[in-house]
Design a protein around this motif. Structure first.
Motif: not given
Length: 87
Positions: A18-22, A27-38, A45-57
């Motif tokens: 499972m990749n870090g974005s998923e 974690l966020r969907e399950d209510g995890y509110k702690g710190l997540v550092i990717g 600026g690349c698409a994969d990194r943008n998606a990762f950053e938008a995943s709830g990090l």
């Protein structure tokens, strides 16, 4: 890569099961509110990194000395705030 210290997590973008974005999204969907550092080697600026950053990090760092130093400092800060010693 997942590591935790008192409800905090670090996620790597590329993992075989499972990749870090998923993982971060789940974690966020399950209510995890702690710190997540990717952590990623993908350039800003690349698409994969943008998606990762938008995943709830809370933060996304590069896989370089500065990124590792940031994660280490965050762990040290958490340890100080909880009164735990790191060996």
């Amino acid at each position: 890569l997942f590591a935790s210290l008192h409800a905090n997590a670090a996620a790597a973008i590329s993992r075989p099961v499972m990749n870090g974005s998923e993982a971060t999204r789940r974690l966020r969907e399950d209510g995890y509110k702690g710190l997540v550092i990717g952590m990623t080697g993908d350039p800003a600026g690349c698409a994969d990194r943008n998606a990762f950053e938008a995943s709830g990090l809370d933060a996304c760092v590069d896989k370089n000395t500065e990124g590792v130093d940031y994660v280490i400092e965050r762990i040290r800060k958490l340890a100080r705030n909880t009164g735990r010693l790191l060996v």
